[in-house]
Enzyme design. Structure first.
Site, PDB file in Angstrom:
ATOM      1  N   GLU A 146      44.357  68.645  44.701  1.00 38.30           N
ATOM      2  CA  GLU A 146      45.702  68.285  44.736  1.00 38.30           C
ATOM      3  C   GLU A 146      46.276  68.438  43.349  1.00 38.30           C
ATOM      4  O   GLU A 146      46.820  67.144  42.863  1.00 38.30           O
ATOM      5  CB  GLU A 146      45.662  66.900  45.381  1.00 38.30           C
ATOM      6  CG  GLU A 146      45.462  66.743  46.842  1.00 38.30           C
ATOM      7  CD  GLU A 146      45.090  65.322  47.435  1.00 38.30           C
ATOM      8  OE1 GLU A 146      45.203  64.404  46.435  1.00 38.30           O
ATOM      9  OE2 GLU A 146      45.286  65.211  48.529  1.00 38.30           O
ATOM     10  N   ASP A 198      40.987  62.873  55.668  1.00 42.13           N
ATOM     11  CA  ASP A 198      41.388  62.132  54.562  1.00 42.13           C
ATOM     12  C   ASP A 198      41.343  60.802  55.292  1.00 42.13           C
ATOM     13  O   ASP A 198      42.645  60.133  55.297  1.00 42.13           O
ATOM     14  CB  ASP A 198      42.525  62.516  53.821  1.00 42.13           C
ATOM     15  CG  ASP A 198      42.810  61.760  52.557  1.00 42.13           C
ATOM     16  OD1 ASP A 198      41.927  60.937  52.280  1.00 42.13           O
ATOM     17  OD2 ASP A 198      44.000  61.618  52.231  1.00 42.13           O
ATOM     18  N   GLU A 215      45.323  52.691  53.448  1.00 42.17           N
ATOM     19  CA  GLU A 215      46.298  53.668  53.428  1.00 42.17           C
ATOM     20  C   GLU A 215      46.996  54.162  54.712  1.00 42.17           C
ATOM     21  O   GLU A 215      47.894  54.099  54.925  1.00 42.17           O
ATOM     22  CB  GLU A 215      45.720  55.089  52.724  1.00 42.17           C
ATOM     23  CG  GLU A 215      46.709  56.175  52.519  1.00 42.17           C
ATOM     24  CD  GLU A 215      46.415  57.591  51.598  1.00 42.17           C
ATOM     25  OE1 GLU A 215      45.271  57.360  51.061  1.00 42.17           O
ATOM     26  OE2 GLU A 215      47.096  58.356  51.473  1.00 42.17           O
TER      27      GLU A 215
END
Lengths: 616, 616
Positions: free
Chosen positions: B242, B321, B349
């Site tokens: 990323e 993820d 998240e």
């Protein structure tokens, strides 16, 4: 470099001096610097005639020209003359011109912190760190730009008045007065966006327009403001919209809300411009009864005749929000007893963000075809300017600012083909083939953008918040009232009498045109109708095939435009920007083409009859 | 108030004094303050036995207990004893315990500016305005919290090392050393996330791991760091991920990249923890060959055996993820010659952001059912803590921190039902009915969240960027490699041997289970298979009916949970937070239910057999 910034005025290399006080001085200065190169033999006299006001009358006898005009008319006549010469037009022996609309406004959405809301050309020209902070020379350039195309009102702060922008009419007023003085010789008057709840910052427990303390506060504040800036054009207000405060909080209607402010401004000749952008921005997507395009009409039309004569309702061109294609807002056609301003958005929020090429005059003419000129008495446009080296981000986006001035002066005189050629001639002075090539790109740009983005008036298939690039379902389940309801069989909201009834807000002729799929323009079919993908268009294609075709053609257009632009003799500065942006436009158009086609193919299962590539 | 913050340790009202230097001192202090109320007759002795290391052995004879343990083992034994007493467990006569994994880590994603990346409990406990800034008393509370559940490594800064966090191992090292000293008596060692390209900030033109200047810089820097903090646990690195820099920039593989750093740390006993989170985050959505779940395996497994013995590869639990449901990451099962750490995310998240209730132990046990305990040698979890009055945002989210400690100590001893009851008993000391009621809510929370969000392992139907709330197509055309490809007939990516081949990364037993729709767990069907909506599940329902059923049932569960929670005798502080958050969870679950159902109904056109309301 001044010329890059001034775009269509490269023949005015010298800055206007800081000590001029009147438009006549500016006019004389511009003539003196430009005539020797544009037309050395021409002799131009300025003859003030106050009866002409903003209008002018130019009389030519051989090489002698006299421009008659009112105070600002002389300046407009001067720019008309110089641009006619610079663009190689033959000078007529007699030419009169006067503006159709008294207020020709630019609305900047600049925040006090220097950010520009929906700005695509850099940061604010006026603000930084919470304060009015500007380069006076650039302000004079901006004044000149506006005057050269006949614009006369500049609102420098965002209609969303974020703290501390409300101080413009309080602590920062002396600074604002200095700025007003800079623009005065250009015939440009300032306007200021105000916070409707401002009295509450001063110990008054309400902002109710019928409360005497509120009325007294605004009356007093207007006195203070006009003592500092006697020619301020007025106040601009966004009330009860997208979380802004307004009269609804107190159970008052918008006539009561606007008139209260207008009465404070009235003694000074100030106008109160009230934006008609009220809708439920917390709609439940499940709610099929509420139809956002109906909102402005429902909130305002019943109040026709109840607004004071110094109130102007500012109405966006379409019933949504500056989409690539919308029908005319019915509110513009339904308030004969009310002052209306028509609002455009030069900032390309939904139309390519000054990356993709998008020339607006074609779109503007479509609207005027549906609207009597005297439905409105003023025009406003959201600015596309910022402090980038190229003031409009994309050099070609300057066309829209330029053309908007012409439109606001006289809609009949802003024919797309003509105005585009005029801007190219002034800006680039190309050979005819190059001029025509660029004109074709600009003329075709809106159609192409429309082809590769959301289809046939459906609107809103953009990336949420950012509003650049495709996200077909991006707004589908949100609270903004912007739905397409595409399913495996059909797409669109039925806005006819059988559906939400939105079409009933139009005068009969338009209503008839829009309510039948047989007469509704193709490009608006999905705005008014829910249709199956197999619907037969008038040209014999199915709806789905039309969507596919448009998307392939739109992308191909960008490819062709890219190769045309590559061959143009652009100056280096423009060349670098145009190359960079057409590359991004190609990428954007390809994303739109493929994502929209894939989205509809997944839903419909229908293949492209021409077997072009649609990703799965 | 200390108790609110310490959640499961309300029997320790007094702060640990600042002048303690050893775990033994802390242990003695905790016993002295807690025993008089928990068990006034009990007499506890501490007997240090270094051979036990972190383990302990408690021997009871009547009211006399002796805890044998190594330096930190004494402290762990003490907390075990106190929590056993506080939760009303009978004390055994003999109890031995030792951790399964030597490193039991918390990774904080705290930035130097005080923001916490993916933090849902306020701002950083460690940073503010670019500097290490903390409340020492709170640090001791945190140390105590960690020790009480057996956690022994704390990495305080984000794996995405944003400027100036890289200064932790340079200018800010003295401050970091002070912080390390605060945690030392709790048996907690610090770790620090480093920037792989850091040598380039020091005039070295490369960060190539094979470059001698780079190696020398890190060797020297490790010396500097360990001189200040001799027991630092090591460095944590996110490289080539990323947009983070890494060895790929220089054509080096990740063994070369990691070993270089590990060799700098080796002389000091430091570990190099290297995150295996590498994938193409700029994938073209049109590309059907690239399949993101395959990435970690492809990047790392061929390097098995090439990593130095003080390198630990930190592998996320699933191949994507931290989604609500993923199969075990095949990388965890394929590197027998490499030190592996399993990474969880306590920060919710994708699992409700500490608004929605989501108890993780059920999920953890599923993974261990598929993984031999010795596949890994360490465990890490992204912290769910922040500086809110409730350290975990939602009071119930503290369960996950608590249970993670138990899991990292011994996965077999973290049975969901047991650990949930233990946490409730310690935290709330409810009557049995209330305890059971809350335990049922917590035990069912993951299943319910899974039911009302993205269906059957499809993942990613969340609002982009924010990752809370539904957006079925939100990631569909983006560059993150996360696609469901739902069309009018079917949904999912075929990851069998006939498709992307992802399933081939698993050992045979798992491969067989996943590759057949007849044996693949229902909840993972859409992770591995592309299936028509009419696919018959093993229970006889169609896929689409299962999706509808799950979504209606998931929302109903939240309604039931809300009424159960309403009746619980929660303390005021928790009551206010729980009420506020269950209201938001209800709203969120309703949005998910209706948007997912509508999305699939629009695509499939298939009605719910039970005729419940699906919006159009």
């Amino acid at each position: 470099m001044a010329n890059q910034w001034l775009s269509w005025l490269p023949f005015l290399p010298a800055d206007v001096p800081a000590d001029f006080a009147s438009p006549r001085e500016v006019a004389a200065f511009e003539l003196a610097q430009a005539l020797p190169t544009l037309s050395p033999n021409l002799h131009v006299s300025l003859a003030e005639d106050d009866s002409l006001g903003e209008g002018f009358h130019a009389v030519r006898k051989g090489d002698d020209v006299t421009i008659f005009g009112g105070k600002t008319g002389l300046l407009y006549g001067t720019y008309w003359l110089l641009m006619a010469l610079a663009s190689g037009s033959a000078l007529p022996e007699d030419h009169s011109s006067a503006p159709q609309y008294a207020l020709r406004m630019i609305n900047c959405w600049d925040n006090a912190d220097g950010n520009v809301e929906r700005g695509y050309s850099g940061r604010s020209l006026f603000f930084q760190g919470g304060k009015l902070t500007y380069d006076p020379a650039r302000m004079r350039q901006l004044g000149r730009m506006m005057a050269s195309v006949g614009l006369n009102v500049l609102c420098i702060n965002n209609v969303n008045v974020h703290n501390p922008a409300q101080l413009l009419i309080e602590d920062d007023l002396p600074d604002l007065a200095k700025l007003a003085a800079i623009f005065r010789p250009f015939g440009v008057r300032l306007m200021v966006s105000i916070d409707y709840s401002q009295p509450m910052r001063h110990g008054i427990p309400t902002a109710d327009p019928l409360d005497e303390r509120v009325q007294a506060w605004w009356k007093h504040q207007a006195e203070v403001v006009y003592a500092a800036i006697p020619d301020l054009a007025g106040f601009l207000v966004k009330a009860d919209s997208e979380h802004r405060p307004g009269p609804f909080t107190y159970g008052r209607n918008h006539a009561e809300g606007a008139n209260m402010l207008a009465r404070a401004l009235k003694p000074f000749g100030g106008m109160l411009v009230w934006r008609c952008f009220v809708y439920n921005c917390q709609q439940d997507w499940r709610d099929e009864k509420t139809d956002r395009p109906k909102a402005a009409y429902e909130h305002y039309v019943y109040l026709d005749g109840q607004f004071d004569d110094n109130v102007i309702l500012q109405v966006k061109n379409g019933p949504f929000d500056f989409q690539v294609r919308e029908p005319i807002s019915p509110t513009l056609l339904a308030m004969p007893k009310t002052n209306l301003a028509l609002e455009w958005q030069l900032a390309q929020e939904y139309t390519g963000q000054q990356i993709d090429i998008f020339a607006m005059p074609v779109m503007w003419q479509e609207l005027f075809a549906d609207m009597p000129r005297n439905s409105i008495m003023a025009m406003a446009a959201v600015s596309n300017l910022g402090n980038d080296a190229c003031m409009t981000g994309h050099p070609f986006a300057a066309l829209n600012f330029f053309a908007y001035g012409a439109l606001a002066w006289d809609p009949d005189a802003c024919q797309p083909d003509d105005i585009i050629h005029r801007w190219i001639r002034l800006t680039y002075r190309f050979a005819p083939d190059d001029e025509n090539a660029l004109a074709d790109v600009l003329l075709g740009s809106r159609h192409a953008y429309e082809q590769y983005t959301a289809p046939l008036g459906i609107c809103w298939m953009v990336t949420p918040n950012q509003h650049y690039g495709p996200s077909p379902d991006g707004y589908e389940y949100q609270a903004w009232g912007t739905y397409h309801k595409a399913d495996r069989n059909a797409i669109g909201i039925d806005r006819t009498a059988d559906g939400t009834g939105y079409v009933l807000q139009y005068p009969e002729a338009l209503r008839r045109r829009f309510e039948s799929t047989q007469t509704c323009p193709d490009e608006l079919l999905l705005f008014f109708h829910r249709l199956p993908y197999t619907f037969k268009m008038r040209d014999g294609r199915t709806l789905i095939q039309r969507i596919y075709d448009d998307h392939f053609e739109g992308y191909e257009w960008v490819e062709r435009a890219a190769s045309i632009l590559k061959a143009l003799p652009l100056p280096d500065f423009d060349r670098a920007l145009v190359d960079e942006r057409i590359g991004r436009q190609l990428h954007n158009a390809r994303e739109w083409r493929d994502i929209i086609n894939t989205f509809f193919h997944r839903l419909s299962g229908i293949e492209d009859v021409h077997e072009r590539k649609i990703y799965r």
